[in-house]
Design a protein around this motif. Structure first.
Motif, PDB file in Angstrom:
ATOM      1  N   ASN A 158      68.560  16.117  77.581  1.00 15.65           N
ATOM      2  CA  ASN A 158      68.920  15.435  76.341  1.00 15.65           C
ATOM      3  C   ASN A 158      70.163  14.558  76.494  1.00 15.65           C
ATOM      4  OD1 ASN A 158      66.861  16.719  74.760  1.00 15.65           O
ATOM      5  ND2 ASN A 158      68.096  18.581  74.801  1.00 15.65           N
ATOM      6  N   VAL A 159      70.841  14.655  77.641  1.00 17.01           N
ATOM      7  CA  VAL A 159      72.103  13.932  77.810  1.00 17.01           C
ATOM      8  C   VAL A 159      72.049  12.997  79.018  1.00 17.01           C
ATOM      9  CG1 VAL A 159      74.605  14.154  78.093  1.00 17.01           C
ATOM     10  CG2 VAL A 159      73.352  15.870  76.784  1.00 17.01           C
ATOM     11  N   GLY A 165      75.109  27.875  76.227  1.00 17.33           N
ATOM     12  CA  GLY A 165      74.751  27.000  77.333  1.00 17.33           C
ATOM     13  C   GLY A 165      74.393  25.596  76.885  1.00 17.33           C
ATOM     14  N   SER A 166      73.674  25.487  75.779  1.00 18.71           N
ATOM     15  CA  SER A 166      73.279  24.167  75.283  1.00 18.71           C
ATOM     16  C   SER A 166      74.498  23.342  74.877  1.00 18.71           C
ATOM     17  CB  SER A 166      72.333  24.320  74.084  1.00 18.71           C
ATOM     18  OG  SER A 166      71.135  24.951  74.471  1.00 18.71           O
ATOM     19  N   LEU A 167      75.413  23.974  74.164  1.00 20.76           N
ATOM     20  CA  LEU A 167      76.612  23.259  73.713  1.00 20.76           C
ATOM     21  C   LEU A 167      77.490  22.870  74.898  1.00 20.76           C
ATOM     22  CD1 LEU A 167      78.379  22.244  71.405  1.00 20.76           C
ATOM     23  CD2 LEU A 167      79.393  24.530  71.256  1.00 20.76           C
ATOM     24  N   ALA A 168      77.720  23.840  75.805  1.00 19.58           N
ATOM     25  CA  ALA A 168      78.575  23.565  76.962  1.00 19.58           C
ATOM     26  C   ALA A 168      77.921  22.541  77.883  1.00 19.58           C
ATOM     27  CB  ALA A 168      78.849  24.861  77.728  1.00 19.58           C
ATOM     28  N   ALA A 223      60.313  24.949  86.281  1.00 21.79           N
ATOM     29  CA  ALA A 223      61.547  25.698  86.021  1.00 21.79           C
ATOM     30  C   ALA A 223      61.546  26.264  84.602  1.00 21.79           C
ATOM     31  CB  ALA A 223      62.759  24.789  86.229  1.00 21.79           C
ATOM     32  N   GLU A 224      61.177  25.443  83.638  1.00 22.58           N
ATOM     33  CA  GLU A 224      61.128  25.897  82.242  1.00 22.58           C
ATOM     34  C   GLU A 224      60.135  27.032  82.063  1.00 22.58           C
ATOM     35  OE1 GLU A 224      59.741  24.238  77.840  1.00 22.58           O
ATOM     36  OE2 GLU A 224      60.022  22.839  79.505  1.00 22.58           O
ATOM     37  N   MET A 225      58.947  26.887  82.664  1.00 22.63           N
ATOM     38  CA  MET A 225      57.901  27.896  82.496  1.00 22.63           C
ATOM     39  C   MET A 225      58.275  29.228  83.132  1.00 22.63           C
ATOM     40  SD  MET A 225      54.269  25.842  82.806  1.00 22.63           S
ATOM     41  CE  MET A 225      54.572  25.150  84.436  1.00 22.63           C
ATOM     42  N   LEU A 226      59.036  29.197  84.213  1.00 22.01           N
ATOM     43  CA  LEU A 226      59.398  30.430  84.901  1.00 22.01           C
ATOM     44  C   LEU A 226      60.642  31.084  84.317  1.00 22.01           C
ATOM     45  CD1 LEU A 226      58.811  29.544  88.681  1.00 22.01           C
ATOM     46  CD2 LEU A 226      57.324  30.842  87.147  1.00 22.01           C
ATOM     47  N   ILE A 227      61.663  30.282  84.022  1.00 21.18           N
ATOM     48  CA  ILE A 227      62.959  30.866  83.677  1.00 21.18           C
ATOM     49  C   ILE A 227      63.003  31.397  82.244  1.00 21.18           C
ATOM     50  CG2 ILE A 227      65.433  30.450  83.465  1.00 21.18           C
ATOM     51  CD1 ILE A 227      65.177  28.353  85.652  1.00 21.18           C
ATOM     52  N   THR A 268      73.613  29.368  82.060  1.00 20.45           N
ATOM     53  CA  THR A 268      73.416  28.348  83.094  1.00 20.45           C
ATOM     54  C   THR A 268      72.083  27.627  82.917  1.00 20.45           C
ATOM     55  OG1 THR A 268      74.700  29.689  84.646  1.00 20.45           O
ATOM     56  CG2 THR A 268      73.326  27.957  85.586  1.00 20.45           C
ATOM     57  N   TYR A 269      71.032  28.385  82.601  1.00 21.28           N
ATOM     58  CA  TYR A 269      69.717  27.768  82.404  1.00 21.28           C
ATOM     59  C   TYR A 269      69.763  26.708  81.315  1.00 21.28           C
ATOM     60  CZ  TYR A 269      65.026  27.268  80.440  1.00 21.28           C
ATOM     61  OH  TYR A 269      63.862  26.760  79.920  1.00 21.28           O
ATOM     62  N   TRP A 270      70.340  27.064  80.172  1.00 18.11           N
ATOM     63  CA  TRP A 270      70.360  26.110  79.066  1.00 18.11           C
ATOM     64  C   TRP A 270      71.326  24.966  79.311  1.00 18.11           C
ATOM     65  CZ3 TRP A 270      66.681  25.561  75.760  1.00 18.11           C
ATOM     66  CH2 TRP A 270      65.844  26.639  75.492  1.00 18.11           C
ATOM     67  N   ALA A 271      72.381  25.224  80.077  1.00 15.87           N
ATOM     68  CA  ALA A 271      73.304  24.142  80.428  1.00 15.87           C
ATOM     69  C   ALA A 271      72.605  23.110  81.318  1.00 15.87           C
ATOM     70  CB  ALA A 271      74.529  24.709  81.139  1.00 15.87           C
TER      71      ALA A 271
END
Length: 391
Positions: free
Chosen positions: A228-229, A345-348, A310-314, A219-222
């Motif tokens: 990027n999208v 997650g990144s791909l999805a 969010a990035e720094m914490l997760i 979920t985080y990477w999604a």
């Protein structure tokens, strides 16, 4: 930094390696698509190669983790350096079109990066006297120095020719590989014995908890992949500038370099990982809520603040939670599993983000992302605090 002073000389050498490999990676990565199309590669094929590079760097991470646990960081690190050097050479000799050398070079660089990155991370979290949280934060800081400085340096060198950038990548990896592997201590893991930490009766890790953690990783990477999208499209619409998203990434990288270590080592030093995960996902919700206003540059710059929090914490908290919940002898597999979750997650996320833009209108996309972020925050609180402490 306290953690830097407490880190061994071998650990410092690995952190410098993280910085320099990140620097050279981001010298060539933003320019790869431009270079490929300049060689006559079709735009669609160039996009495929860039995506293949990201996929190769994450998709085999679970296998990489097994190799680290089985053969040790030193052997895996050596393989990573060798593959990356070979990959850069193949990219340099590749011609126009979707040639075998270009495909092979992209895959080899990606897999080599996976081996190298996971081996170094596994070795760093085993540092004596420094907790995993501090080392992961310090590593993230060094990575982001490369993210910020690499594209600028690449832009300076690119007029001389893309092969000069690739030559810099080969030379840096060769020097670093010889430097690290000539000293066994720098690459050898020195795991500390795992000790069971006090926990409530229901604080045990089972399959459901691991699936929950991996699901949070996906979920985080999604959510993050929307930078990027969906976000670039919205940024262009809000500001009329194609450089808007670059500004977001620059602000993001600078903030991570300046604040990552202090935030996790001092502000949230005593917070449980599940608490950090919940706060991080709520920061995501706040970030995307800011975009509901469509206030041009103001919304975009404000958005960069909570999304960076969010990035720094997760990111570091997911890795630390996996480390603390695993056996010390399976650290590589635990970190590899989280990286594999990132690949999925990144791909999805990238695929679903594109469909969301097509299917929804107005603020509906942001509302979906806000809702997913809040659900993830609540789900984070279902995790046990930790089962194993590597201290």
């Amino acid at each position: 930094m306290t953690a830097w002073r407490e880190t061994s000389s071998d650990g410092r050498a690995l952190l410098v390696t993280v910085l320099l490999t990140g620097l050279t990676t981001f010298m060539f990565l933003p320019l790869l698509a431009i270079e490929l199309t300049g060689r006559g590669v079709a735009v669609g094929e160039a996009g495929f190669l860039v995506g293949l590079l990201a996929f190769s760097g994450q998709a085999f991470s679970l296998l990489t983790g097994f190799l680290v646990d089985r053969f040790g960081p030193r052997a895996v690190m050596a393989a990573g350096f060798a593959l990356r050097i070979a990959g850069y050479v193949l990219l340099g000799v590749g011609g126009g079109g979707l040639s075998a050398s270009l495909v092979g070079g992209v895959v080899t660089v990606g897999v080599g990066g996976s081996l190298l990155g996971l081996a170094i991370k596994t070795r760093l979290v085993a540092e004596d006297g420094v907790g995993p949280r501090a080392m992961l934060a310090l590593r993230s800081t060094f990575v982001n120095i490369g993210v910020v400085a690499g594209p600028a340096l690449g832009a300076v060198v690119y007029p001389l020719g893309f092969r000069y950038i690739l030559a810099a990548c080969v030379l840096s990896h060769l020097i670093l590989g010889v430097r690290l592997l000539a000293r066994p201590g720098a690459a050898a893991a020195r795991p500390r014995p795992a000790t069971v930490a006090p926990e409530p009766p229901d604080g045990r890790w089972g399959r459901a908890h691991w699936l929950t953690l991996l699901g949070l990783g996906v979920t985080y990477w999604a959510i993050y992949s929307q930078l990027n999208v969906v976000v670039p499209i919205a940024a262009l619409a809000m500001t009329g500038s194609t450089a808007a998203i670059a500004v977001v990434f620059t602000v993001n990288g600078v903030l991570v370099v300046l604040c990552q270590y202090a935030l996790l080592r001092h502000v949230f030093a005593r917070a449980a990982n599940r608490t950090l995960l919940a706060l991080g996902f709520l920061a995501f919700a706040c970030a995307y809520a800011v975009l509901l206003a469509h206030a041009g540059w103001f919304s975009l710059l404000v958005f960069a603040l909570p999304v960076t929090v969010a990035e720094m914490l997760i990111g570091p908290s997911l890795d630390e939670q996996a480390i603390r919940a695993s056996s010390v002898r399976r650290t590589g597999i635990a970190l590899g599993a989280m990286s594999a979750a990132g690949a999925v997650g990144s791909l999805a996320g990238a695929s679903l983000g594109g469909y969301l833009v097509q299917l929804l209108s107005g603020n509906d996309v942001w509302l979906v992302l806000i809702g997913v972020s809040v659900i993830a925050a609540v789900t984070s609180l279902l995790l046990p605090k930790a089962r194993v402490s590597h201290a």
